[in-house]
Design a protein around this motif. Structure first.
Motif, PDB file in Angstrom:
ATOM      1  N   ALA A  65      86.112 -21.838 -19.067  1.00  0.00           N
ATOM      2  CA  ALA A  65      86.085 -20.543 -19.740  1.00  0.00           C
ATOM      3  C   ALA A  65      87.345 -20.358 -20.581  1.00  0.00           C
ATOM      4  CB  ALA A  65      85.965 -19.420 -18.713  1.00  0.00           C
ATOM      5  N   LEU A  66      88.499 -20.729 -20.033  1.00  0.00           N
ATOM      6  CA  LEU A  66      89.763 -20.560 -20.736  1.00  0.00           C
ATOM      7  C   LEU A  66      89.961 -21.592 -21.836  1.00  0.00           C
ATOM      8  CD1 LEU A  66      92.081 -19.979 -17.658  1.00  0.00           C
ATOM      9  CD2 LEU A  66      91.537 -18.284 -19.419  1.00  0.00           C
ATOM     10  N   GLY A  67      89.541 -22.830 -21.576  1.00  0.00           N
ATOM     11  CA  GLY A  67      89.884 -23.931 -22.470  1.00  0.00           C
ATOM     12  C   GLY A  67      88.785 -24.406 -23.380  1.00  0.00           C
ATOM     13  N   ALA A  68      87.617 -23.736 -23.404  1.00  0.00           N
ATOM     14  CA  ALA A  68      86.478 -24.193 -24.214  1.00  0.00           C
ATOM     15  C   ALA A  68      86.907 -24.435 -25.667  1.00  0.00           C
ATOM     16  CB  ALA A  68      85.348 -23.173 -24.159  1.00  0.00           C
ATOM     17  N   ASN A  69      86.493 -25.583 -26.212  1.00  0.00           N
ATOM     18  CA  ASN A  69      86.930 -25.953 -27.563  1.00  0.00           C
ATOM     19  C   ASN A  69      85.933 -26.893 -28.227  1.00  0.00           C
ATOM     20  OD1 ASN A  69      88.793 -25.864 -29.713  1.00  0.00           O
ATOM     21  ND2 ASN A  69      89.832 -27.726 -29.020  1.00  0.00           N
ATOM     22  N   SER A  70      84.641 -26.768 -27.859  1.00  0.00           N
ATOM     23  CA  SER A  70      83.627 -27.691 -28.376  1.00  0.00           C
ATOM     24  C   SER A  70      82.307 -26.968 -28.668  1.00  0.00           C
ATOM     25  CB  SER A  70      83.373 -28.811 -27.355  1.00  0.00           C
ATOM     26  OG  SER A  70      84.569 -29.364 -26.873  1.00  0.00           O
ATOM     27  N   PRO A  71      82.300 -25.983 -29.590  1.00  0.00           N
ATOM     28  CA  PRO A  71      81.081 -25.192 -29.783  1.00  0.00           C
ATOM     29  C   PRO A  71      80.050 -25.817 -30.704  1.00  0.00           C
ATOM     30  CG  PRO A  71      82.834 -24.309 -31.129  1.00  0.00           C
ATOM     31  CD  PRO A  71      83.442 -25.428 -30.325  1.00  0.00           C
ATOM     32  N   PHE A  72      80.426 -26.873 -31.447  1.00  0.00           N
ATOM     33  CA  PHE A  72      79.508 -27.458 -32.419  1.00  0.00           C
ATOM     34  C   PHE A  72      79.242 -28.917 -32.091  1.00  0.00           C
ATOM     35  CE2 PHE A  72      81.616 -24.012 -34.720  1.00  0.00           C
ATOM     36  CZ  PHE A  72      80.513 -23.333 -35.236  1.00  0.00           C
ATOM     37  N   LEU A  73      77.994 -29.328 -32.251  1.00  0.00           N
ATOM     38  CA  LEU A  73      77.606 -30.725 -32.104  1.00  0.00           C
ATOM     39  C   LEU A  73      76.533 -31.043 -33.126  1.00  0.00           C
ATOM     40  CD1 LEU A  73      77.620 -33.473 -30.622  1.00  0.00           C
ATOM     41  CD2 LEU A  73      75.857 -32.539 -29.090  1.00  0.00           C
ATOM     42  N   PHE A  74      76.782 -32.043 -33.947  1.00  0.00           N
ATOM     43  CA  PHE A  74      75.826 -32.506 -34.950  1.00  0.00           C
ATOM     44  C   PHE A  74      75.315 -31.353 -35.813  1.00  0.00           C
ATOM     45  CE2 PHE A  74      74.676 -36.046 -31.713  1.00  0.00           C
ATOM     46  CZ  PHE A  74      75.853 -36.704 -32.006  1.00  0.00           C
ATOM     47  N   GLY A  75      76.232 -30.463 -36.190  1.00  0.00           N
ATOM     48  CA  GLY A  75      75.895 -29.378 -37.108  1.00  0.00           C
ATOM     49  C   GLY A  75      75.286 -28.157 -36.475  1.00  0.00           C
ATOM     50  N   ARG A  76      75.104 -28.156 -35.162  1.00  0.00           N
ATOM     51  CA  ARG A  76      74.503 -27.004 -34.485  1.00  0.00           C
ATOM     52  C   ARG A  76      75.533 -26.331 -33.584  1.00  0.00           C
ATOM     53  NH1 ARG A  76      71.501 -27.577 -37.886  1.00  0.00           N
ATOM     54  NH2 ARG A  76      69.253 -27.946 -37.887  1.00  0.00           N
ATOM     55  N   GLU A  77      75.454 -25.009 -33.487  1.00  0.00           N
ATOM     56  CA  GLU A  77      76.304 -24.259 -32.577  1.00  0.00           C
ATOM     57  C   GLU A  77      75.575 -24.165 -31.243  1.00  0.00           C
ATOM     58  OE1 GLU A  77      78.843 -20.065 -32.322  1.00  0.00           O
ATOM     59  OE2 GLU A  77      77.456 -20.415 -34.001  1.00  0.00           O
TER      60      GLU A  77
END
Length: 504
Positions: A217-229
């Motif tokens: 929750a605190l460190g999330a840093n990967s919201p996109f993959l292959f152009g999709r959120e």
């Protein structure tokens, strides 16, 4: 991966022989635990940071061999994808000004590496998933030129018996019918090591498992993959699906995935290594010539090479590590849940929070894992990954023992409130108990506090900036992702923590 692989496909050992060697390793480990043949207590920590390579436009660069040659340091090593490298930080004593010393050391090393990488047409980017990466960048030709990776890819596909597919439902929906294992290389991690004695191993591992949800929750840093959120921290679900050795039928039978949170609290490091042998067929059944029981009989510390290699192909979010240094065996807990970045300061804030909190939780008279059902910890992990700073958890009520398995001892609490009101004070206490200097403690845990107060982290910044660029400037999706990535890179090199970055 653990150990380097030096065999060809034709050299792979017979699985039955390998299984026997694994059992011999496990028997040796059990004897070593009973006879206390491990290093004395030492407060030693270590870090590994996986990095992406991108050009000045923010697009992936497939030149890790050239970049590593230009860097010319054994601290930097290859990773699965040609757009990845990894830096290994020398172990440090967990005390004093360790975090400020690490900041200077890592910052100096990464700035040097970035300058050298520029000679190969690349820049170094510390981010969980490179936002501009596309599926076209993850074909087999993008795999690093290292035999262990191609062997492992072949073995995973052979075990699965069919193509690998992705199906991730998040903010948007991503479905891909056929990918390679190289897609897993999109996920770059921060790996936190802590050397522990056998007596403390289970308490530290259980505590680390319990806090995986808040960590993400605190460190999330990967919201996109292959152009999709997708998820705020998409790495865990990507890792599980891209490395899955199970067919649909095996999943339906309840066969466990090799990317695994686990299913129970443990009493010993032995439990985890024993589970590995019991549940997971060998992907790289390559035998060493060591007889571990003979080494023990002679008074030595066996390498347990088969067990270490097997352990390296099972992707627990908190992995047990057996190693030998200076002729003496030791155990470590390797925390693998967090993404890389966004900055060195953010990375060390994540580390400070983890090491401080795990110290206190591991020593509680009424441990959190006696009050938190394991399946709730697993669900908290999933919630932290999916929703990031906006996650909501089930957590034991403060001051009450509760009873694991009964919801009456649990409360529903937001990630922000849990951290600010309960976990952050524990992290302060834990760093004090490690002997960390108060100025370091306050600086890095202050970053965690500000993320909570501003409800922002790397994932929140990436998403907000992407949408601002699309709305304000009318950019299409690829252009907005590239522009956001360039701004991310600029702020990352500036070094100020992500909660201070302006959106857009």
């Amino acid at each position: 991966m653990g150990e380097k692989v030096v065999a060809t496909r034709a050299d792979l050992a017979d699985r039955q022989q390998y299984r026997l060697k694994l059992q011999a390793c496990l028997d040796a480990l059990g004897r070593m635990l009973r006879e206390d043949r491990f290093d004395r207590p030492r407060a030693v920590m270590g870090l590994e940071i996986e990095l992406n390579l991108a050009d000045e436009q923010g697009l992936p660069v497939m030149r890790n061999a050239q970049v590593l040659s230009a860097i010319g340091s054994s601290d930097f090593q290859t990773e699965l994808g040609q757009f990845n490298i990894e830096v290994n930080i020398v172990p440090h004593r967990l005390c004093g000004h360790v975090f400020e010393e690490l900041r200077e050391e890592i910052d100096t090393g990464l700035r040097y590496a970035d300058r050298q990488a520029a000679e190969a047409g690349a820049r170094i980017l510390m981010v969980g998933i490179l936002p501009t990466l596309e599926n076209d960048h993850t074909g087999l030709e993008a795999m690093s030129h290292n035999q262990r990776y191609s062997l492992l890819s072949d073995q995973i596909l052979a075990a699965r018996g069919e193509d690998i597919a992705l199906d991730i439902e998040g903010v948007e929906h991503l479905q891909l019918e056929s990918i390679t294992m190289v897609a897993e290389a999109a996920a770059t991690s921060l790996q936190l090591h802590l050397q522990v004695t056998p007596e403390r191993f289970s308490s530290v591992w259980n505590a680390a498992q319990a806090i995986c949800g808040p960590q993400l929750a605190l460190g999330a840093n990967s919201p996109f993959l292959f152009g999709r959120e997708l998820w705020r921290e998409t790495r865990p679900v990507l890792f599980q699906q891209a490395c899955d050795t199970r067919s649909a039928e095996l999943k339906a039978q309840g066969v466990r995935p090799i990317t695994w949170f686990g299913e129970r609290w443990v009493d010993s490091a032995y439990d985890l290594f024993e589970e590995n042998l019991r549940y997971f067929p060998a992907l790289l059944p390559i035998c060493d010539d060591e007889d571990p029981l003979k080494v023990l009989a002679s008074g030595g510390a066996p390498r347990l090479a088969e067990m270490r290699l097997h352990n390296g192909t099972i992707y627990r979010w908190n992995r047990p590590v057996y190693d030998v240094a200076g002729g003496v065996a030791h155990l470590r807990v390797e925390n693998r849940a967090l993404p890389a970045g966004p900055t060195v300061a953010d990375t060390l804030a994540n580390a400070a929070f983890y090491y401080g909190l795990v110290r206190v939780l591991a020593e509680q008279p009424r441990p959190v894992w006696t009050r938190l059902p394991f399946e709730r910890a697993d669900e908290n992990f999933r919630q932290g990954a999916r929703y990031g700073i906006d996650a909501v958890f089930q957590w034991p009520r403060p001051g009450r023992a509760g009873r694991a398995g009964r919801s009456g001892g649990l409360q529903t609490v937001s990630a922000v409130d849990l951290v600010l009101n309960e976990l952050l004070p524990m992290a302060h206490q834990g760093l004090d108990e490690w002997g960390v200097e108060p100025v370091d403690r306050d600086r890095y845990l202050g970053i965690i506090e500000q993320r909570c107060l501003r409800r922002t982290n790397g994932a929140a910044w990436q998403s907000a900036t992407f949408h601002r660029l699309r709305e304000r400037y009318g950019m299409d999706r690829p252009a907005a992702l590239a522009a956001m990535t360039r701004r991310y890179a600029e702020h990352m090199r500036g070094g100020e923590p992500v909660h201070t970055w302006p959106v857009g």
